[in-house]
Scaffold this motif. Structure first.
Motif, PDB file in Angstrom:
ATOM      1  N   GLU A   1      55.730  62.605 -42.115  1.00 63.21           N
ATOM      2  CA  GLU A   1      56.599  61.456 -41.835  1.00 63.21           C
ATOM      3  C   GLU A   1      55.987  60.146 -42.321  1.00 63.21           C
ATOM      4  OE1 GLU A   1      55.400  63.513 -39.512  1.00 63.21           O
ATOM      5  OE2 GLU A   1      57.129  64.867 -39.348  1.00 63.21           O
ATOM      6  N   GLY A   2      54.718  60.199 -42.710  1.00 62.20           N
ATOM      7  CA  GLY A   2      54.033  58.996 -43.163  1.00 62.20           C
ATOM      8  C   GLY A   2      53.393  58.238 -42.016  1.00 62.20           C
ATOM      9  N   CYS A   3      52.952  57.052 -42.309  1.00 60.30           N
ATOM     10  CA  CYS A   3      52.313  56.187 -41.321  1.00 60.30           C
ATOM     11  C   CYS A   3      53.396  55.350 -40.636  1.00 60.30           C
ATOM     12  CB  CYS A   3      51.294  55.301 -42.037  1.00 60.30           C
ATOM     13  SG  CYS A   3      50.531  54.068 -40.998  1.00 60.30           S
ATOM     14  N   ILE A   4      53.487  55.454 -39.327  1.00 56.72           N
ATOM     15  CA  ILE A   4      54.546  54.759 -38.585  1.00 56.72           C
ATOM     16  C   ILE A   4      53.915  53.762 -37.616  1.00 56.72           C
ATOM     17  CG2 ILE A   4      56.508  55.025 -37.027  1.00 56.72           C
ATOM     18  CD1 ILE A   4      56.858  57.848 -38.149  1.00 56.72           C
TER      19      ILE A   4
ATOM     20  N   ASN B   1      49.576  56.991 -34.958  1.00 55.67           N
ATOM     21  CA  ASN B   1      50.482  56.395 -35.953  1.00 55.67           C
ATOM     22  C   ASN B   1      50.665  57.282 -37.182  1.00 55.67           C
ATOM     23  OD1 ASN B   1      50.756  54.152 -34.293  1.00 55.67           O
ATOM     24  ND2 ASN B   1      49.170  52.980 -35.350  1.00 55.67           N
ATOM     25  N   GLY B   2      50.655  58.583 -36.962  1.00 50.81           N
ATOM     26  CA  GLY B   2      50.867  59.517 -38.064  1.00 50.81           C
ATOM     27  C   GLY B   2      49.603  59.963 -38.775  1.00 50.81           C
ATOM     28  N   VAL B   3      48.467  59.367 -38.441  1.00 50.21           N
ATOM     29  CA  VAL B   3      47.195  59.765 -39.055  1.00 50.21           C
ATOM     30  C   VAL B   3      46.510  60.782 -38.140  1.00 50.21           C
ATOM     31  CG1 VAL B   3      44.933  59.016 -39.886  1.00 50.21           C
ATOM     32  CG2 VAL B   3      46.936  57.539 -40.196  1.00 50.21           C
ATOM     33  N   LYS B   4      46.246  61.947 -38.682  1.00 52.55           N
ATOM     34  CA  LYS B   4      45.618  63.028 -37.919  1.00 52.55           C
ATOM     35  C   LYS B   4      44.144  63.123 -38.283  1.00 52.55           C
ATOM     36  CE  LYS B   4      46.077  68.019 -37.026  1.00 52.55           C
ATOM     37  NZ  LYS B   4      46.871  69.241 -37.359  1.00 52.55           N
ATOM     38  N   VAL B   5      43.290  63.155 -37.262  1.00 49.40           N
ATOM     39  CA  VAL B   5      41.849  63.272 -37.478  1.00 49.40           C
ATOM     40  C   VAL B   5      41.324  64.452 -36.672  1.00 49.40           C
ATOM     41  CG1 VAL B   5      39.593  62.167 -37.277  1.00 49.40           C
ATOM     42  CG2 VAL B   5      41.608  60.787 -37.840  1.00 49.40           C
ATOM     43  N   ARG B   6      40.687  65.385 -37.369  1.00 54.53           N
ATOM     44  CA  ARG B   6      40.020  66.518 -36.721  1.00 54.53           C
ATOM     45  C   ARG B   6      38.522  66.366 -36.940  1.00 54.53           C
ATOM     46  NH1 ARG B   6      40.786  71.663 -38.160  1.00 54.53           N
ATOM     47  NH2 ARG B   6      40.948  71.190 -40.379  1.00 54.53           N
ATOM     48  N   ALA B   7      37.738  66.713 -35.924  1.00 58.22           N
ATOM     49  CA  ALA B   7      36.292  66.499 -36.020  1.00 58.22           C
ATOM     50  C   ALA B   7      35.533  67.579 -35.267  1.00 58.22           C
ATOM     51  CB  ALA B   7      35.926  65.121 -35.464  1.00 58.22           C
ATOM     52  N   SER B   8      34.432  68.037 -35.853  1.00 59.00           N
ATOM     53  CA  SER B   8      33.565  69.011 -35.192  1.00 59.00           C
ATOM     54  C   SER B   8      32.181  68.935 -35.817  1.00 59.00           C
ATOM     55  CB  SER B   8      34.133  70.429 -35.314  1.00 59.00           C
ATOM     56  OG  SER B   8      34.255  70.816 -36.666  1.00 59.00           O
TER      57      SER B   8
END
Length: 316
Positions: A216-219, A179-186
């Protein structure tokens, strides 16, 4: 510790590591006695050499030398380690050529972990080897290679630039967009607080979570929102394939980050121990469109794709 203060920081860091490897190789070769090293030759002892190398790298790359405070930066300490400083010590075995790093039991038990795969090392005592390949050179070269290819990168924290050891590329870094939120993890193994004598928590890893909102924001269901705020987290932590922890809780390190389109990533780090040298973390965050104080819609879940926790081949 080197505090970075140059314009082309990445280039300088790579050059420094390459320079360090070259200087070390020259010094090593000049201090051979027969086919062995001698760190006690009167000309220059190991400690003097390391101080000189530190000075050379600082001047060459335009870096500022600052004393290390002894703490593991960017990580939350467990209660066991909060009352004392956690230092990282490396030791080069001049006979085998292996580089070791001390664990939390270094002072009391002399416990250490090898930093480079043994199969890659060619000792000074290896009569079948035409050329010595000790761990120090391999370690420096691997560090420079990871910086150059983008596996690890530089970051700025409170005005100080530093090298972040958290991987930035797959398969060691996971990425998910919901939904437009990007999460990267390591995650990165933390040898100085590892405890190989503790069967329930031998290996400790520090993990980094980076979250941001796309431009684009949260969709949600086709409806755009200009912001969203974190409310809840859910973690599943595995040792091998066994679930060690299935945890739900509010916030992250006591914070409820508000994400806005195009802003810098919100980054937080924490630690987790494992009884095995291989594991993983995955889970989700619950966000509210708008703000917690003024929600614009129903909460929604954001995926945190699985990322590995492991004892690596190279330890930095």
């Amino acid at each position: 510790m080197l505090q970075l203060a140059a314009h082309d920081i990445l280039g300088c860091c790579v050059q420094c590591l390459v320079l360090g490897a070259a200087i070390y190789k020259t010094w090593r070769d000049s201090h051979r006695v027969g086919r062995e090293f001698s760190y006690v030759i009167k000309k220059e002892k190991k400690k003097v050499f390391l101080c000189r190398l530190w000075d050379i790298i600082s001047v060459r790359a335009g870096l500022k030398k600052v004393p290390w405070d002894g703490y593991l930066n960017y990580s939350r300490h467990s209660p066991k380690h909060r009352d004392r400083k956690t230092e990282k010590f490396f030791f080069l075995n001049c006979t085998t050529g292996q580089l070791h790093v001390g664990t939390v039991n270094l002072a009391t038990e002399g416990e250490m972990i090898p930093c480079v795969p043994n199969a890659l090392i060619s000792s000074v005592h290896d009569s079948n080897g035409d050329q010595q390949q000790d761990a120090m050179l391999l370690w420096l070269e691997e560090h420079a290679c990871r910086l150059e290819n983008g596996m690890i990168k530089l970051r700025e924290e409170r005005g100080t630039r530093s090298i972040s050891l958290f991987p930035e590329e797959p398969p060691f870094c996971s990425t998910a967009i919901t939904n437009g939120v990007k999460v990267r993890a390591s995650a990165v193994f933390v040898p100085e607080i590892a405890d190989l004598q503790n069967e329930n928590a031998k290996y400790t890893s520090s993990y980094s979570i980076r979250m941001s909102l796309q431009r684009e924001g949260c969709i949600i269901n086709g409806i755009p929102f200009s912001s969203c705020q974190l409310k809840w987290r859910h973690w599943i932590i595995r040792a091998n394939d066994h679930v060690e922890s299935d945890f739900n809780g509010e916030a992250v390190i006591g914070k409820y980050p508000l994400l806005l389109p195009g802003e810098r990533e919100f980054v937080y780090e924490s630690c987790t121990p494992l009884p095995t040298s291989l594991g993983s973390i995955e889970g989700s965050f619950t966000f509210v469109p708008g703000r917690l104080a003024d929600p614009k819609g129903a909460p929604f879940e954001v995926e945190v794709a699985r990322f590995p926790l492991q004892l690596p081949d190279y330890i930095f």
